[in-house]
Design a protein around this motif. Structure first.
Motif, PDB file in Angstrom:
ATOM      1  N   ALA A  19      12.327  -1.987  79.634  1.00 39.57           N
ATOM      2  CA  ALA A  19      11.539  -0.907  79.041  1.00 39.57           C
ATOM      3  C   ALA A  19      10.325  -1.456  78.281  1.00 39.57           C
ATOM      4  N   ASN A  20      10.456  -2.684  77.747  1.00 40.71           N
ATOM      5  CA  ASN A  20       9.391  -3.266  76.915  1.00 40.71           C
ATOM      6  C   ASN A  20       9.125  -4.706  77.332  1.00 40.71           C
ATOM      7  N   ALA A  21       8.102  -4.882  78.158  1.00 42.23           N
ATOM      8  CA  ALA A  21       7.820  -6.220  78.677  1.00 42.23           C
ATOM      9  C   ALA A  21       7.378  -7.167  77.558  1.00 42.23           C
ATOM     10  N   ASP A  22       6.647  -6.636  76.593  1.00 42.04           N
ATOM     11  CA  ASP A  22       6.216  -7.447  75.435  1.00 42.04           C
ATOM     12  C   ASP A  22       6.831  -6.866  74.171  1.00 42.04           C
ATOM     13  N   CYS A  23       7.399  -7.701  73.356  1.00 42.61           N
ATOM     14  CA  CYS A  23       8.081  -7.214  72.148  1.00 42.61           C
ATOM     15  C   CYS A  23       7.625  -7.992  70.923  1.00 42.61           C
ATOM     16  N   LYS A  24       7.659  -7.323  69.785  1.00 44.52           N
ATOM     17  CA  LYS A  24       7.452  -7.980  68.505  1.00 44.52           C
ATOM     18  C   LYS A  24       8.811  -8.409  67.951  1.00 44.52           C
ATOM     19  N   PRO A  25       8.817  -9.381  67.037  1.00 35.95           N
ATOM     20  CA  PRO A  25      10.092  -9.834  66.460  1.00 35.95           C
ATOM     21  C   PRO A  25      10.905  -8.686  65.856  1.00 35.95           C
ATOM     22  N   GLU A  26      10.237  -7.764  65.145  1.00 35.48           N
ATOM     23  CA  GLU A  26      10.947  -6.655  64.489  1.00 35.48           C
ATOM     24  C   GLU A  26      11.627  -5.759  65.535  1.00 35.48           C
ATOM     25  N   VAL A  27      10.985  -5.669  66.692  1.00 38.59           N
ATOM     26  CA  VAL A  27      11.551  -4.847  67.766  1.00 38.59           C
ATOM     27  C   VAL A  27      12.830  -5.498  68.315  1.00 38.59           C
ATOM     28  N   LEU A  28      12.806  -6.818  68.448  1.00 36.08           N
ATOM     29  CA  LEU A  28      14.019  -7.506  68.912  1.00 36.08           C
ATOM     30  C   LEU A  28      15.157  -7.322  67.907  1.00 36.08           C
ATOM     31  N   VAL A  29      14.827  -7.351  66.618  1.00 33.58           N
ATOM     32  CA  VAL A  29      15.857  -7.129  65.598  1.00 33.58           C
ATOM     33  C   VAL A  29      16.454  -5.728  65.788  1.00 33.58           C
ATOM     34  N   GLN A  30      15.592  -4.750  66.039  1.00 29.87           N
ATOM     35  CA  GLN A  30      16.089  -3.386  66.258  1.00 29.87           C
ATOM     36  C   GLN A  30      16.975  -3.320  67.512  1.00 29.87           C
ATOM     37  N   PHE A  31      16.618  -4.076  68.531  1.00 31.00           N
ATOM     38  CA  PHE A  31      17.472  -4.108  69.728  1.00 31.00           C
ATOM     39  C   PHE A  31      18.868  -4.612  69.358  1.00 31.00           C
ATOM     40  N   GLY A  32      18.912  -5.546  68.419  1.00 31.79           N
ATOM     41  CA  GLY A  32      20.203  -6.042  67.939  1.00 31.79           C
ATOM     42  C   GLY A  32      21.043  -4.917  67.357  1.00 31.79           C
ATOM     43  N   VAL A  33      20.388  -4.054  66.581  1.00 31.31           N
ATOM     44  CA  VAL A  33      21.089  -2.906  65.982  1.00 31.31           C
ATOM     45  C   VAL A  33      21.576  -1.963  67.085  1.00 31.31           C
ATOM     46  N   LEU A  34      20.672  -1.628  68.010  1.00 35.65           N
ATOM     47  CA  LEU A  34      21.004  -0.691  69.087  1.00 35.65           C
ATOM     48  C   LEU A  34      22.146  -1.234  69.955  1.00 35.65           C
ATOM     49  N   GLY A  35      22.038  -2.506  70.321  1.00 35.97           N
ATOM     50  CA  GLY A  35      23.052  -3.114  71.177  1.00 35.97           C
ATOM     51  C   GLY A  35      24.399  -3.190  70.481  1.00 35.97           C
ATOM     52  N   SER A  36      24.353  -3.524  69.203  1.00 41.04           N
ATOM     53  CA  SER A  36      25.581  -3.643  68.427  1.00 41.04           C
ATOM     54  C   SER A  36      26.300  -2.292  68.331  1.00 41.04           C
ATOM     55  N   LEU A  37      25.545  -1.238  68.019  1.00 41.36           N
ATOM     56  CA  LEU A  37      26.140   0.100  67.908  1.00 41.36           C
ATOM     57  C   LEU A  37      26.681   0.581  69.260  1.00 41.36           C
ATOM     58  N   PHE A  38      25.958   0.274  70.314  1.00 33.94           N
ATOM     59  CA  PHE A  38      26.383   0.675  71.660  1.00 33.94           C
ATOM     60  C   PHE A  38      27.684  -0.039  72.046  1.00 33.94           C
ATOM     61  N   ALA A  39      27.723  -1.348  71.818  1.00 32.83           N
ATOM     62  CA  ALA A  39      28.912  -2.140  72.160  1.00 32.83           C
ATOM     63  C   ALA A  39      30.137  -1.631  71.403  1.00 32.83           C
ATOM     64  N   GLN A  40      29.903  -1.293  70.130  1.00 34.05           N
ATOM     65  CA  GLN A  40      30.988  -0.853  69.261  1.00 34.05           C
ATOM     66  C   GLN A  40      31.469   0.551  69.644  1.00 34.05           C
ATOM     67  N   SER A  41      30.533   1.480  69.782  1.00 38.77           N
ATOM     68  CA  SER A  41      30.884   2.880  70.020  1.00 38.77           C
ATOM     69  C   SER A  41      31.458   3.090  71.408  1.00 38.77           C
ATOM     70  N   VAL A  42      30.735   2.636  72.413  1.00 43.91           N
ATOM     71  CA  VAL A  42      31.094   2.992  73.790  1.00 43.91           C
ATOM     72  C   VAL A  42      32.116   2.024  74.378  1.00 43.91           C
ATOM     73  N   TYR A  43      32.057   0.749  73.999  1.00 44.49           N
ATOM     74  CA  TYR A  43      32.982  -0.226  74.589  1.00 44.49           C
ATOM     75  C   TYR A  43      34.033  -0.732  73.603  1.00 44.49           C
ATOM     76  N   GLY A  44      34.034  -0.171  72.402  1.00 43.19           N
ATOM     77  CA  GLY A  44      35.095  -0.491  71.450  1.00 43.19           C
ATOM     78  C   GLY A  44      35.128  -1.944  71.009  1.00 43.19           C
ATOM     79  N   ILE A  45      33.997  -2.627  71.059  1.00 44.04           N
ATOM     80  CA  ILE A  45      33.957  -4.021  70.618  1.00 44.04           C
ATOM     81  C   ILE A  45      33.738  -4.043  69.102  1.00 44.04           C
ATOM     82  N   GLU A  46      34.711  -4.560  68.366  1.00 47.46           N
ATOM     83  CA  GLU A  46      34.618  -4.565  66.902  1.00 47.46           C
ATOM     84  C   GLU A  46      33.660  -5.643  66.410  1.00 47.46           C
ATOM     85  N   ASN A  47      32.811  -5.301  65.461  1.00 48.94           N
ATOM     86  CA  ASN A  47      31.882  -6.246  64.853  1.00 48.94           C
ATOM     87  C   ASN A  47      31.208  -7.138  65.907  1.00 48.94           C
TER      88      ASN A  47
END
Lengths: 312, 312
Positions: free
Chosen positions: B146-174
């Motif tokens: 979706a984003n060929a070029d990213c800023k560092p802050e955007v990658l940090v946000q991806f960390g948040v999004l990925g973490s919440l997705f992994a936890q909510s949908v796939y039940g991966i704790e922390n």
């Protein structure tokens, strides 16, 4: 021709390197001599154990070794009698015609830039790797880690370097050079690719065939795949892990067999004033042999002179 | 709950999509209804052929289709009665709770940003994919294009999004969040990674475990792999090609089987104000079914609300 080999470089050195030197020696023609750089006493011991005459080689004794984890620039400066430092001095002075090592990659890169130096006109040297093609044969991927960030002009130069390497060393006529991207169309990609495409499209320095994608690496879309060293390094390590997985799982297939780095010997550093090859840290004797023979091929085919001419 | 499905999207639509809808329908609980968006007459025909009652679905008839090769923004604007445009209108108006399509990825991305819009605080939505782990289980890779070029802050946000997705949908704790890089050490990488690492190291928004490399994607180094969309797209397409090669070669193995995109259904677009999933263009009925069920899971687990809370 004198072919320099760092016998101290690699996880299994000096045993694997000396055994590799013996194997390589058997493939050399008259007038081609291997120069073993490192702890001579240890090398002589290994040769004796293997009943292989030391007369087959020349030796340059060194007393220091640059470790795999050492900081490249510091190590090169602080260990002037290391096998890598001495090897580059010999290369610079023309006492050897090629130098290869399975040791510290960063030190090899820094060493080549400090000693024989970058070819005038080349902005950044590149490291390459071989990618096997499904239908047989191979492609060249560069850069695989020497330059994590690249400018568009630098990617264009990688196209020149990769094209000359594919042609000279692997006999690929008029190599098809591609830009690794995330879509086929000209306007696709990140800012780097968007700026690089028009430059590659205009160039007469190589045969540009357009963008390729991650899925095209093993098909017959191109002979040379150009990318920045970050992307190339991720690709290289991912491909290696696939190969390791197929091995672990006992999946035998001639295509996967061709991922075996041992066959290719190592990654040449292209764009410097002499043939330099860096081997995989885990290099076996077979890998060392092929690394030496690759550096020999680079001398025989006059690759460095061809690069010099292209950048005149 | 009403789950919207674009029955016109994908290379094998509408047949594969309607068959997928039938399969998904059988897995839904009471009160969960599929809304088929597209050519109603054609859908009714396929349902009749398969002796499946149309009463199981709701229908929203549309007269236009956005092709796979069309320019996303132009197509969304010029085809207001396309299944994708109508789907996003329904989603925006709350008439459906989730929307999925195996059609034009760019149109799905643009459509979601135009209609339900990005969650306040989220700089850029991300697309994710599943990576199977050798030891079993899975990891989440984002962004995959979706984003060929990213800023560092955007990658940090991806960390948040990925973490919440992994936890909510796939039940991966922390979930262990990693940065895809070309070396393990903090200072390694391109400028983007060098600037991102310290931000991730400091954040309390997720469990950062450091850098990983291309070879770590399938081992157990991390649960979430963060990278820019260029790198992620190259990785995704390369992994897909490896899977296709193992299939072509008849290599059967449970690990490679888990590369089959059909099992995962599609790539969610994370960071927008509603559950949106994009399927693979070649989606089979099985893939469509799982795409629908993934979008349903995103509704059930309240993923969007969790993301909203995290970015408040």
């Amino acid at each position: 021709m004198k072919i320099g080999l760092d016998i101290m470089g690699g996880d299994y050195a000096p045993k694997a390197t000396v055994l590799g030197a013996i194997a390589a020696c058997k493939s050399l023609a008259e007038g081609q001599k291997l120069v073993l750089i490192g702890d001579q006493a240890v090398a002589l011991e290994i040769l004796q154990e293997n009943n292989f005459s030391a007369d087959n080689f020349e030796f340059v004794n060194t007393t220091e070794v640059i470790g795999m984890g050492e900081h490249p620039t510091k190590a090169i400066v602080q260990k002037p009698d290391s096998s890598i430092s001495v090897g580059f001095n010999l290369l610079k002075e023309g006492k050897i015609d090629a130098f290869s090592s399975a040791g510290n990659t960063g030190a090899m890169l820094v060493g080549s830039m400090f000693s024989v130096k970058t070819i005038p006109g080349v902005q950044r040297p590149a490291m390459t790797t071989i990618v096997p093609k499904l239908k047989g044969g191979l492609g060249i991927l560069l850069d695989v880690g020497a330059n994590a960030d690249c400018k568009p002009e630098v990617l264009v130069q990688f196209g020149v370097l990769g094209s000359l390497f594919a042609q000279s060393v692997y006999g690929i006529e008029n190599p098809r050079v591609s830009l690794m991207n995330i879509g086929e169309e000209e306007e696709k990609g990140n800012l780097l690719c968007q700026a690089t495409y028009p430059l590659m499209k205009e160039t007469t320095l190589f045969n540009f065939v357009g963008n390729v994608e991650g899925r095209d690496l093993f098909n017959d879309s191109a002979d040379v795949y150009v990318c920045d060293g970050f992307t190339g390094n991720v690709i290289l390590k991912m491909a290696e892990s696939f190969y390791v997985i197929t091995i672990k799982k006992g999946l035998k297939d001639e295509f996967f067999d061709r991922f075996n780095y041992e066959q290719y010997g190592g990654s040449p550093i292209l764009g410097v004033n002499a043939p330099v090859v860096v081997g995989h840290g885990i290099s076996s004797p077979e890998a060392i042999k092929n690394m030496v023979l690759l550096s020999k091929n680079m001398v025989e085919t006059g690759l460095v002179d061809k690069v010099k001419q292209a950048f005149q």
